[in-house]
Scaffold this active site. Sequence first.
Site, PDB file in Angstrom:
ATOM      1  N   ARG A   1     -69.089 -47.473  52.517  1.00 37.66           N
ATOM      2  CA  ARG A   1     -70.537 -47.414  52.237  1.00 37.66           C
ATOM      3  C   ARG A   1     -71.295 -47.447  53.558  1.00 37.66           C
ATOM      4  O   ARG A   1     -71.047 -48.309  54.398  1.00 37.66           O
ATOM      5  CB  ARG A   1     -70.917 -48.603  51.368  1.00 37.66           C
ATOM      6  CG  ARG A   1     -72.306 -48.527  50.798  1.00 37.66           C
ATOM      7  CD  ARG A   1     -72.599 -49.735  49.932  1.00 37.66           C
ATOM      8  NE  ARG A   1     -71.950 -49.712  48.641  1.00 37.66           N
ATOM      9  CZ  ARG A   1     -71.823 -50.784  47.850  1.00 37.66           C
ATOM     10  NH1 ARG A   1     -72.319 -51.946  48.232  1.00 37.66           N
ATOM     11  NH2 ARG A   1     -71.220 -50.695  46.686  1.00 37.66           N
TER      12      ARG A   1
ATOM     13  N   ARG B   1     -77.679 -56.979  52.560  1.00 37.97           N
ATOM     14  CA  ARG B   1     -77.192 -55.590  52.515  1.00 37.97           C
ATOM     15  C   ARG B   1     -78.267 -54.611  53.012  1.00 37.97           C
ATOM     16  O   ARG B   1     -79.302 -55.021  53.515  1.00 37.97           O
ATOM     17  CB  ARG B   1     -76.848 -55.248  51.059  1.00 37.97           C
ATOM     18  CG  ARG B   1     -75.939 -56.271  50.367  1.00 37.97           C
ATOM     19  CD  ARG B   1     -74.529 -55.897  50.578  1.00 37.97           C
ATOM     20  NE  ARG B   1     -73.582 -56.721  49.859  1.00 37.97           N
ATOM     21  CZ  ARG B   1     -72.943 -56.351  48.740  1.00 37.97           C
ATOM     22  NH1 ARG B   1     -73.258 -55.216  48.131  1.00 37.97           N
ATOM     23  NH2 ARG B   1     -72.018 -57.124  48.217  1.00 37.97           N
TER      24      ARG B   1
ATOM     25  N   LYS C   1     -79.905 -59.098  48.651  1.00 46.95           N
ATOM     26  CA  LYS C   1     -80.503 -57.755  48.670  1.00 46.95           C
ATOM     27  C   LYS C   1     -82.019 -57.820  48.875  1.00 46.95           C
ATOM     28  O   LYS C   1     -82.692 -58.589  48.189  1.00 46.95           O
ATOM     29  CB  LYS C   1     -80.188 -57.045  47.363  1.00 46.95           C
ATOM     30  CG  LYS C   1     -78.682 -56.863  47.161  1.00 46.95           C
ATOM     31  CD  LYS C   1     -78.363 -56.162  45.857  1.00 46.95           C
ATOM     32  CE  LYS C   1     -76.880 -55.839  45.784  1.00 46.95           C
ATOM     33  NZ  LYS C   1     -76.535 -55.158  44.532  1.00 46.95           N
TER      34      LYS C   1
ATOM     35  N   CYS D   1     -63.905 -47.241  40.608  1.00 48.65           N
ATOM     36  CA  CYS D   1     -64.339 -48.638  40.548  1.00 48.65           C
ATOM     37  C   CYS D   1     -63.305 -49.507  39.828  1.00 48.65           C
ATOM     38  O   CYS D   1     -63.016 -49.287  38.642  1.00 48.65           O
ATOM     39  CB  CYS D   1     -65.699 -48.764  39.854  1.00 48.65           C
ATOM     40  SG  CYS D   1     -66.207 -50.485  39.771  1.00 48.65           S
TER      41      CYS D   1
HETATM   42 FE1  SRM Z   1     -72.615 -52.548  42.641  1.00 48.07          FE
HETATM   43  C1  SRM Z   1     -69.702 -54.195  42.686  1.00 48.07           C
HETATM   44  C2  SRM Z   1     -71.000 -49.678  43.134  1.00 48.07           C
HETATM   45  C3  SRM Z   1     -75.551 -51.102  43.331  1.00 48.07           C
HETATM   46  C4  SRM Z   1     -74.256 -55.169  41.192  1.00 48.07           C
HETATM   47  N1  SRM Z   1     -70.672 -52.086  42.930  1.00 48.07           N
HETATM   48  C5  SRM Z   1     -69.615 -52.951  42.948  1.00 48.07           C
HETATM   49  C6  SRM Z   1     -68.341 -52.225  43.395  1.00 48.07           C
HETATM   50  C7  SRM Z   1     -68.238 -52.355  44.877  1.00 48.07           C
HETATM   51  C8  SRM Z   1     -67.049 -52.644  42.669  1.00 48.07           C
HETATM   52  C9  SRM Z   1     -66.205 -53.708  43.276  1.00 48.07           C
HETATM   53  O1  SRM Z   1     -66.709 -54.779  43.645  1.00 48.07           O
HETATM   54  O2  SRM Z   1     -64.989 -53.499  43.340  1.00 48.07           O
HETATM   55  C10 SRM Z   1     -68.708 -50.778  42.965  1.00 48.07           C
HETATM   56  C11 SRM Z   1     -67.997 -49.649  43.719  1.00 48.07           C
HETATM   57  C12 SRM Z   1     -67.789 -48.462  42.803  1.00 48.07           C
HETATM   58  C13 SRM Z   1     -67.318 -47.251  43.491  1.00 48.07           C
HETATM   59  O3  SRM Z   1     -66.194 -46.795  43.193  1.00 48.07           O
HETATM   60  O4  SRM Z   1     -68.049 -46.690  44.300  1.00 48.07           O
HETATM   61  C14 SRM Z   1     -70.211 -50.820  43.035  1.00 48.07           C
HETATM   62  N2  SRM Z   1     -73.146 -50.768  43.243  1.00 48.07           N
HETATM   63  C15 SRM Z   1     -72.353 -49.668  43.302  1.00 48.07           C
HETATM   64  C16 SRM Z   1     -73.148 -48.408  43.557  1.00 48.07           C
HETATM   65  C17 SRM Z   1     -72.416 -47.388  44.410  1.00 48.07           C
HETATM   66  C18 SRM Z   1     -73.556 -47.802  42.202  1.00 48.07           C
HETATM   67  C19 SRM Z   1     -74.081 -46.393  42.254  1.00 48.07           C
HETATM   68  O5  SRM Z   1     -73.571 -45.605  41.442  1.00 48.07           O
HETATM   69  O6  SRM Z   1     -74.969 -46.079  43.031  1.00 48.07           O
HETATM   70  C20 SRM Z   1     -74.397 -49.031  44.205  1.00 48.07           C
HETATM   71  C21 SRM Z   1     -74.268 -49.183  45.685  1.00 48.07           C
HETATM   72  C22 SRM Z   1     -75.493 -49.788  46.274  1.00 48.07           C
HETATM   73  C23 SRM Z   1     -75.520 -49.849  47.764  1.00 48.07           C
HETATM   74  O7  SRM Z   1     -75.690 -48.805  48.376  1.00 48.07           O
HETATM   75  O8  SRM Z   1     -75.420 -50.951  48.309  1.00 48.07           O
HETATM   76  C24 SRM Z   1     -74.394 -50.410  43.558  1.00 48.07           C
HETATM   77  N3  SRM Z   1     -74.533 -53.107  42.403  1.00 48.07           N
HETATM   78  C25 SRM Z   1     -75.606 -52.299  42.642  1.00 48.07           C
HETATM   79  C26 SRM Z   1     -76.783 -52.846  42.035  1.00 48.07           C
HETATM   80  C27 SRM Z   1     -78.158 -52.205  42.017  1.00 48.07           C
HETATM   81  C28 SRM Z   1     -79.092 -52.761  43.024  1.00 48.07           C
HETATM   82  O9  SRM Z   1     -78.714 -53.619  43.831  1.00 48.07           O
HETATM   83  O10 SRM Z   1     -80.224 -52.344  43.016  1.00 48.07           O
HETATM   84  C29 SRM Z   1     -76.398 -54.027  41.402  1.00 48.07           C
HETATM   85  C30 SRM Z   1     -77.282 -54.927  40.529  1.00 48.07           C
HETATM   86  C31 SRM Z   1     -78.224 -55.762  41.284  1.00 48.07           C
HETATM   87  C32 SRM Z   1     -77.585 -57.057  41.688  1.00 48.07           C
HETATM   88  O11 SRM Z   1     -76.965 -57.115  42.751  1.00 48.07           O
HETATM   89  O12 SRM Z   1     -77.664 -58.008  40.908  1.00 48.07           O
HETATM   90  C33 SRM Z   1     -74.981 -54.183  41.644  1.00 48.07           C
HETATM   91  N4  SRM Z   1     -72.055 -54.452  42.076  1.00 48.07           N
HETATM   92  C34 SRM Z   1     -72.856 -55.354  41.434  1.00 48.07           C
HETATM   93  C35 SRM Z   1     -72.071 -56.505  41.060  1.00 48.07           C
HETATM   94  C36 SRM Z   1     -72.581 -57.756  40.302  1.00 48.07           C
HETATM   95  C37 SRM Z   1     -73.214 -58.724  41.216  1.00 48.07           C
HETATM   96  C38 SRM Z   1     -73.611 -59.994  40.522  1.00 48.07           C
HETATM   97  O13 SRM Z   1     -74.406 -60.741  41.073  1.00 48.07           O
HETATM   98  O14 SRM Z   1     -73.126 -60.284  39.445  1.00 48.07           O
HETATM   99  C39 SRM Z   1     -70.753 -56.233  41.489  1.00 48.07           C
HETATM  100  C40 SRM Z   1     -69.519 -57.136  41.323  1.00 48.07           C
HETATM  101  C41 SRM Z   1     -69.524 -58.286  42.250  1.00 48.07           C
HETATM  102  O15 SRM Z   1     -70.282 -58.379  43.207  1.00 48.07           O
HETATM  103  O16 SRM Z   1     -68.690 -59.159  42.004  1.00 48.07           O
HETATM  104  C42 SRM Z   1     -70.784 -54.935  42.107  1.00 48.07           C
HETATM  105 FE1  SF4 Z   2     -70.716 -51.354  39.235  1.00 50.26          FE
HETATM  106 FE2  SF4 Z   2     -69.442 -52.007  36.996  1.00 50.26          FE
HETATM  107 FE3  SF4 Z   2     -70.301 -49.520  37.429  1.00 50.26          FE
HETATM  108 FE4  SF4 Z   2     -68.241 -50.513  38.784  1.00 50.26          FE
HETATM  109  S1  SF4 Z   2     -68.350 -50.092  36.572  1.00 50.26           S
HETATM  110  S2  SF4 Z   2     -69.898 -49.290  39.633  1.00 50.26           S
HETATM  111  S3  SF4 Z   2     -68.933 -52.623  39.111  1.00 50.26           S
HETATM  112  S4  SF4 Z   2     -71.536 -51.354  37.133  1.00 50.26           S
END
Ligand code: SRM
Ligand code: SF4
Length: 568
Positions: A76, A145, A211, A436
């Site tokens: 990323r 981030r 964030k 993912c």
């Molecule tokens: Fe996310 C984890 C993809 C925005 C909440 N997110 C992941 C992971 C890295 C899976 C992992 O941990 O193994 C995903 C990678 C998938 C892949 O194959 O690419 C992933 N998140 C994404 C992206 C790429 C989604 C997208 O289609 O665009 C976004 C990348 C953002 C960036 O550039 O930094 C993405 N993730 C978000 C958002 C939206 C936002 O922040 O506006 C959220 C919800 C907001 C928040 O943080 O509460 C989000 N991602 C999570 C969570 C749950 C966090 C929590 O507090 O519960 C996880 C899992 C974790 O952290 O344990 C996670």
């Molecule tokens: Fe995020 Fe869950 Fe989507 Fe994976 S399947 S990219 S952790 S919302």
Amino acid sequence: MSATEKKLSKNEGLKEDSNFLRGTILEGLADTSTGAISEADTQLTKFHGIYMQDDRDVRSERRNKKLERAYSFMVRVRVPGGVCTPTQWLAMDKLSDDYANHTLKLTTRQAFQFHGIIKSNLKRSIRAINDVLLDTIAACGDVNRNVMCNPNPEQSEVHAEVLKVAQELSDHLTPKTSAYHEIWLDGEKTISSEPDEEPIYGKTYLPRKFKIVIAVPPSNDVDLFAHDLGLIAIIEDGKLVGFNFTVGGGMGMTHNNKATYPRLGELLGFVKPEDVLKVAESIVTTQRDFGDRSDRKHARLKYTLDDRGLDWFRGEVESRSGIKLGEARPYTFERTGDRYGWVEGINGTSNLTLFVQNGRVRDDRELKMKTALREIAKIHDGDFRLTANQNLVIGAISADKRPQIEKILAEYKLDKCFDRPGIRLNSMACVALPTCGLALAESERYLPDLIGELETVVEEAGLGQDEIVIRMTGCPNGCARPYLGEIGLVGRSPGKYNLYLGAGFDGSRLNKLYKENVKEGEIVSVLKPIIESYAKHREEGEHFGDFTIRQDYVKPVKVSKTDWWAAN
Ligand code: SRM
Ligand code: SF4
């Protein structure tokens, strides 16, 4: 028992022992006997913007053949405020072909993602990114981030000012460890040659991810309330006078775990431009010291706030920063979606917002988007802006270059990419399968087809041009902010989704569970009567989310902690 007395989570020990995020990453990279790295290092590489993944489509086949999983890495790239240059775009485009899966993923947080990079190409990839002055450090991990900022083509002058604040916040809160340069750039210490210390984070960094986002009203296209810290720009007489700070937003929850819930940020107070860094830092250090380090499902700032209260939090921030926060100033948000098409900018420039389905820039049979954007980047002298809705703005197009760019757009049919029904233009899906590791169901690969079916329903109901915000994720973590979709679909298990309704079009109200475990084949039949009723019974200007609340399909969520899980 207080959070500090409880047993620390495993990740806390990993961070503590990592020597400022080094761990054994270098040794793991050198090990050619496996495509993987150690479990501990998979946690540490996140702080470097790198996730180990495997192709889940071939997992069982490889297991049957007794082969190692098909490991590769997701990388990323941080892009503060989402703005990059044409040179940087071209480098990202090339990297996707040289080392990744030939696609560029524009994320919901205005970053680039690459999928499918094998271990032996990781260093080359990170080098290529740094060569064009982008980086991946702190794109993931328990740190601040990528700092977001709305791309705002309509307000170009203020945008430049606000973008600068986003960049300053980003720089200020970037980890200072030299591990990143040592590991990925062969020891070059381009930022600092001082010994390691983390003045803001300390050795164990934050309890969890953090964030930050900035929005310039009336646009809430960054979903400000979904983030730990939000800055609402206050413009008076055309001038930026400061920011309303919001704290405690977050989307992630776990199915059936009632201690978890999505939560919207709440107003903390008004901060003058010169105090922004100090107050932001105090918010970060308060969370550093009081966030729950014993339970990663309870470690985000939103839980610290619900446990200790907003007034306590404000007092702590004021005493750390020595700055008294002002009373929040009035503001109005109108929408969370992007405005597509051409908008005039400053100094005779113009901006064009394009629809990029689920943020995936690729060439396929119908649309050669990747090639078209490459051709544009070769001649463009403005910028590219990644939006928080996974779309792209070709920004600051000079009057000189516009005819050439229009020609390329027409040649590759990109000028028609936003000529679609409102429900598609307001859709987002997270990545989910096959990369993912946390996905319970499809998302990016399924939503476009589902919308195809829903388009027929909305068109038959006479709502083709109406904007209905629909978002899907493959699990409840909330990466496409599904709980802020007027229609939210969240994966439960393969082919099954929870259906949520009732979010505010302006991003100021969460949605609520309407129906559990809806099968793929039934989603359209569940939504069809609601959409038809909306077409017949909506009030003038009423949005779909508001309609579903007024008609009592779901109750409004006012206080997340109590309302989110409460029965309808
Ligand atoms: Fe996310 C984890 C993809 C925005 C909440 N997110 C992941 C992971 C890295 C899976 C992992 O941990 O193994 C995903 C990678 C998938 C892949 O194959 O690419 C992933 N998140 C994404 C992206 C790429 C989604 C997208 O289609 O665009 C976004 C990348 C953002 C960036 O550039 O930094 C993405 N993730 C978000 C958002 C939206 C936002 O922040 O506006 C959220 C919800 C907001 C928040 O943080 O509460 C989000 N991602 C999570 C969570 C749950 C966090 C929590 O507090 O519960 C996880 C899992 C974790 O952290 O344990 C996670
Ligand atoms: Fe995020 Fe869950 Fe989507 Fe994976 S399947 S990219 S952790 S919302």
